[in-house]
Design a protein around this motif. Sequence first.
Motif, PDB file in Angstrom:
ATOM      1  N   GLN A  23       0.669  -1.234   0.096  1.00  0.00           N
ATOM      2  CA  GLN A  23      -0.004   0.142   0.061  1.00  0.00           C
ATOM      3  C   GLN A  23       0.764   1.131  -0.105  1.00  0.00           C
ATOM      4  O   GLN A  23       0.453   2.281  -0.102  1.00  0.00           O
ATOM      5  N   GLY A  24       2.158   1.218   0.036  1.00  0.00           N
ATOM      6  CA  GLY A  24       3.045   2.368   0.242  1.00  0.00           C
ATOM      7  C   GLY A  24       3.346   2.788   1.328  1.00  0.00           C
ATOM      8  O   GLY A  24       3.883   4.114   1.667  1.00  0.00           O
ATOM      9  N   VAL A  25       3.233   2.194   2.506  1.00  0.00           N
ATOM     10  CA  VAL A  25       3.405   2.490   3.786  1.00  0.00           C
ATOM     11  C   VAL A  25       4.988   2.548   3.953  1.00  0.00           C
ATOM     12  O   VAL A  25       5.459   1.463   3.869  1.00  0.00           O
ATOM     13  N   LYS A  26       5.603   3.510   4.520  1.00  0.00           N
ATOM     14  CA  LYS A  26       6.852   3.460   4.859  1.00  0.00           C
ATOM     15  C   LYS A  26       7.192   3.657   6.638  1.00  0.00           C
ATOM     16  O   LYS A  26       8.370   3.154   6.765  1.00  0.00           O
ATOM     17  N   PHE A  27       6.273   4.155   6.945  1.00  0.00           N
ATOM     18  CA  PHE A  27       6.529   4.291   8.462  1.00  0.00           C
ATOM     19  C   PHE A  27       5.633   4.102   9.452  1.00  0.00           C
ATOM     20  O   PHE A  27       4.346   4.378   9.177  1.00  0.00           O
ATOM     21  N   LEU A  28       5.804   3.955  10.691  1.00  0.00           N
ATOM     22  CA  LEU A  28       4.971   3.276  11.697  1.00  0.00           C
ATOM     23  C   LEU A  28       4.971   4.070  12.888  1.00  0.00           C
ATOM     24  O   LEU A  28       6.188   4.548  13.314  1.00  0.00           O
ATOM     25  N   PHE A  29       3.882   4.455  13.336  1.00  0.00           N
ATOM     26  CA  PHE A  29       3.731   4.870  14.587  1.00  0.00           C
ATOM     27  C   PHE A  29       3.094   3.998  15.645  1.00  0.00           C
ATOM     28  O   PHE A  29       1.983   3.651  15.424  1.00  0.00           O
ATOM     29  N   GLY A  30       3.702   3.741  16.789  1.00  0.00           N
ATOM     30  CA  GLY A  30       2.991   3.195  17.926  1.00  0.00           C
ATOM     31  C   GLY A  30       2.705   3.928  19.120  1.00  0.00           C
ATOM     32  O   GLY A  30       3.510   4.226  19.904  1.00  0.00           O
ATOM     33  N   ALA A  31       1.392   4.688  18.967  1.00  0.00           N
ATOM     34  CA  ALA A  31       1.163   5.796  19.781  1.00  0.00           C
ATOM     35  C   ALA A  31       0.331   5.663  21.072  1.00  0.00           C
ATOM     36  O   ALA A  31      -0.694   4.947  21.067  1.00  0.00           O
ATOM     37  N   TYR A  32       0.790   6.070  22.240  1.00  0.00           N
ATOM     38  CA  TYR A  32       0.148   6.012  23.207  1.00  0.00           C
ATOM     39  C   TYR A  32      -0.394   7.464  23.503  1.00  0.00           C
ATOM     40  O   TYR A  32      -0.039   8.518  22.493  1.00  0.00           O
ATOM     41  N   VAL A  33      -1.008   7.944  24.526  1.00  0.00           N
ATOM     42  CA  VAL A  33      -1.326   9.333  24.844  1.00  0.00           C
ATOM     43  C   VAL A  33      -0.990   9.636  26.080  1.00  0.00           C
ATOM     44  O   VAL A  33      -0.820   8.690  27.141  1.00  0.00           O
ATOM     45  N   ASP A  34      -0.571  10.940  26.119  1.00  0.00           N
ATOM     46  CA  ASP A  34      -0.302  11.475  27.499  1.00  0.00           C
ATOM     47  C   ASP A  34      -1.616  11.603  28.301  1.00  0.00           C
ATOM     48  O   ASP A  34      -2.518  11.329  27.765  1.00  0.00           O
ATOM     49  N   ALA A  35      -1.476  12.338  29.523  1.00  0.00           N
ATOM     50  CA  ALA A  35      -2.684  12.570  30.353  1.00  0.00           C
ATOM     51  C   ALA A  35      -3.713  13.462  29.883  1.00  0.00           C
ATOM     52  O   ALA A  35      -5.036  13.381  29.909  1.00  0.00           O
ATOM     53  N   GLU A  36      -3.208  14.358  28.895  1.00  0.00           N
ATOM     54  CA  GLU A  36      -4.183  15.133  28.149  1.00  0.00           C
ATOM     55  C   GLU A  36      -4.831  14.402  26.837  1.00  0.00           C
ATOM     56  O   GLU A  36      -5.656  15.064  26.381  1.00  0.00           O
ATOM     57  N   GLY A  37      -4.446  13.321  26.643  1.00  0.00           N
ATOM     58  CA  GLY A  37      -4.920  12.715  25.473  1.00  0.00           C
ATOM     59  C   GLY A  37      -4.059  12.876  24.028  1.00  0.00           C
ATOM     60  O   GLY A  37      -4.673  12.733  22.909  1.00  0.00           O
ATOM     61  N   VAL A  38      -3.134  13.538  24.321  1.00  0.00           N
ATOM     62  CA  VAL A  38      -2.259  13.856  22.903  1.00  0.00           C
ATOM     63  C   VAL A  38      -1.316  12.731  22.646  1.00  0.00           C
ATOM     64  O   VAL A  38      -0.834  12.238  23.584  1.00  0.00           O
ATOM     65  N   PRO A  39      -1.216  12.159  21.515  1.00  0.00           N
ATOM     66  CA  PRO A  39      -0.634  11.210  20.935  1.00  0.00           C
ATOM     67  C   PRO A  39       0.978  11.136  21.098  1.00  0.00           C
ATOM     68  O   PRO A  39       1.431  12.353  20.505  1.00  0.00           O
ATOM     69  N   LYS A  40       1.590  10.448  21.469  1.00  0.00           N
ATOM     70  CA  LYS A  40       3.112  10.583  21.382  1.00  0.00           C
ATOM     71  C   LYS A  40       3.742   9.099  20.963  1.00  0.00           C
ATOM     72  O   LYS A  40       3.189   7.931  21.204  1.00  0.00           O
ATOM     73  N   SER A  41       4.830   9.149  20.163  1.00  0.00           N
ATOM     74  CA  SER A  41       5.306   8.163  19.528  1.00  0.00           C
ATOM     75  C   SER A  41       6.646   8.355  18.843  1.00  0.00           C
ATOM     76  O   SER A  41       6.767   9.360  18.275  1.00  0.00           O
ATOM     77  N   LYS A  42       7.572   7.307  18.796  1.00  0.00           N
ATOM     78  CA  LYS A  42       8.546   7.448  17.909  1.00  0.00           C
ATOM     79  C   LYS A  42       8.181   6.849  16.512  1.00  0.00           C
ATOM     80  O   LYS A  42       7.288   6.218  16.504  1.00  0.00           O
ATOM     81  N   CYS A  43       8.732   7.508  15.510  1.00  0.00           N
ATOM     82  CA  CYS A  43       8.522   6.924  14.164  1.00  0.00           C
ATOM     83  C   CYS A  43       9.414   5.844  13.704  1.00  0.00           C
ATOM     84  O   CYS A  43      10.660   5.897  13.665  1.00  0.00           O
ATOM     85  N   VAL A  44       8.969   4.724  13.177  1.00  0.00           N
ATOM     86  CA  VAL A  44       9.691   3.625  12.977  1.00  0.00           C
ATOM     87  C   VAL A  44       9.700   3.018  11.409  1.00  0.00           C
ATOM     88  O   VAL A  44       8.530   3.062  10.932  1.00  0.00           O
ATOM     89  N   PRO A  45      10.575   3.072  10.872  1.00  0.00           N
ATOM     90  CA  PRO A  45      10.756   2.563   9.409  1.00  0.00           C
ATOM     91  C   PRO A  45      10.110   1.398   9.135  1.00  0.00           C
ATOM     92  O   PRO A  45      10.107   0.319  10.171  1.00  0.00           O
ATOM     93  N   ILE A  46       9.332   0.814   8.219  1.00  0.00           N
ATOM     94  CA  ILE A  46       8.500  -0.493   8.098  1.00  0.00           C
ATOM     95  C   ILE A  46       9.301  -1.546   8.306  1.00  0.00           C
ATOM     96  O   ILE A  46       9.032  -2.802   8.834  1.00  0.00           O
ATOM     97  N   ASP A  47      10.466  -1.433   7.960  1.00  0.00           N
ATOM     98  CA  ASP A  47      11.468  -2.736   7.983  1.00  0.00           C
ATOM     99  C   ASP A  47      11.986  -3.340   9.379  1.00  0.00           C
ATOM    100  O   ASP A  47      12.318  -4.185   9.621  1.00  0.00           O
ATOM    101  N   HIS A  48      11.584  -2.210  10.410  1.00  0.00           N
ATOM    102  CA  HIS A  48      11.962  -2.542  11.561  1.00  0.00           C
ATOM    103  C   HIS A  48      10.512  -2.853  12.439  1.00  0.00           C
ATOM    104  O   HIS A  48      10.415  -2.816  13.650  1.00  0.00           O
ATOM    105  N   MET A  49       9.484  -2.945  11.665  1.00  0.00           N
ATOM    106  CA  MET A  49       8.231  -3.205  12.245  1.00  0.00           C
ATOM    107  C   MET A  49       8.219  -4.477  13.276  1.00  0.00           C
ATOM    108  O   MET A  49       7.571  -4.261  14.297  1.00  0.00           O
ATOM    109  N   GLU A  50       9.020  -5.520  12.966  1.00  0.00           N
ATOM    110  CA  GLU A  50       9.012  -6.759  13.836  1.00  0.00           C
ATOM    111  C   GLU A  50       9.339  -6.304  15.188  1.00  0.00           C
ATOM    112  O   GLU A  50       8.597  -6.818  16.435  1.00  0.00           O
TER     113      GLU A  50
END
Length: 463
Positions: A23-50
């Motif tokens: 589908q052309g996806v290159k990057f992934l976010f695994g996002a949690y939220v802080d207490a205010e509900g704002v998403p936080k995540s590092k961005c991971v290239p898809i080859d490091h998905m595992e």
Amino acid sequence: MNPQLDVEARQSVTAVRDRLKEQGVKFLFGAYVDAEGVPKSKCVPIDHMESMFAGSELYTVGALEGMGELGPNEDECEGHPDLSALTVLPWDKRYALAPADLTLHGQPYSHDSRHVLKRQLAEAAELGLSLNMGVEPEVYVLREVDGAFKPWVAHDAVNLPTRGYDVESTMLADSFLEPMVEHLTALGWDVYSFDHEGGNGQYEFEFRYCEALAMADRMVIFRLLAKHVARSLGCIASFMPKPFPDNFGSGAHLNLSLADIETGENRFDEDPSSSNGTMRAGYSPIAYQFTAGVLAHAGAITALACPTVNSYKRLMPVGMMNQISWAPVYRAFGHNNRTLMCRLPSNRRCVELRIADSSCNFYLATAMTLAAGLDGIRRELDPGEPVNVDTYKEGDLALAAAGVHRLPTDLREAVQELETDELAREVLGPEFHATYVAEKSREWREYNTVISSWELDQYLQRW
């Protein structure tokens, strides 16, 4: 050394990764939220998905406000994305996002909002129940003009008194509304209506309900989407509850219903053969018990569903508007009364929590409301008779004599009720509960040190 998935999990992740690449996806976010509900995540290239799904991404959450006291000398949290909830972002298909759960030393982290909700869903499951939820998010789209934010469609400002539901105003906003609906449709959310709301530059979207955890996950994506589309127009999307004193506030009503886990049947729908004759409007006894529990913990729920100083400027009957606000301000329920905390509408079988606003952390607000409702069911609480009068016209004294009282009128009052509510302490967990109370108390103290332009206008030269 990177953590490893077991064979079955690795195969699942590999299969998903291959589909994402197609589908052309290159990057992934695994996002949690802080207490205010704002998403936080590092961005991971898809080859490091595992490795990402095995928990390779570590977070120093103690550096974030409201996320606990983990110091620089302590271990980091691991983020574990939920593969079943992974979403390709339709407005930029290079990116996919999966909501993540935080763990510390192999256990759920105390300040993980998503886990707070998952705990309460597990409590419901023990009773044979699941929670469905719909949200009606409202948002302002604004353009900065000469240092001030104005409705992005200038024509909106020409109104007497409101552009609510106005056909022309909706069509003039198609550059924002059309891509929003297209992207939401691509996500499979089944948008069934959208409109120009009463505020200048304010819009609302309605899409089909789903299981509560999935809906809370969706609201993270919804806010990202709205901000992206607004930004593409040179605007901002604001989820501030009350950005203008003379315009309507932005609510995000939570429509909640309990379903039988086995059959999917809505347990709030009255079975005529089992009616005890005391309830009305087609709702079951369990629906009224749930409502009674929500009202019994109204203050604590308000602190989470209306989490900012600004939230309470929305919860007023009139304020500086030239008409009523239509905001919920009383701890009561009615079947079609929009001035109250809870509404049990006649066209669907759910409890509509009307106080929730667009700034809330949907995981926390939903968790507390569900816990309160389950408390009402376990204790078989009675919410009393529905309130059908226009409470705006009755006055607080007359209503109090009838047992109808105001919701907290400011953040301080709400947080005080949250602090003393033992169920809230159980729902959030003692650590998160203490942190949230401390952070919101600090926010209130800071607000009270600010000298506003209103004060200067009123007092600077009075004497």
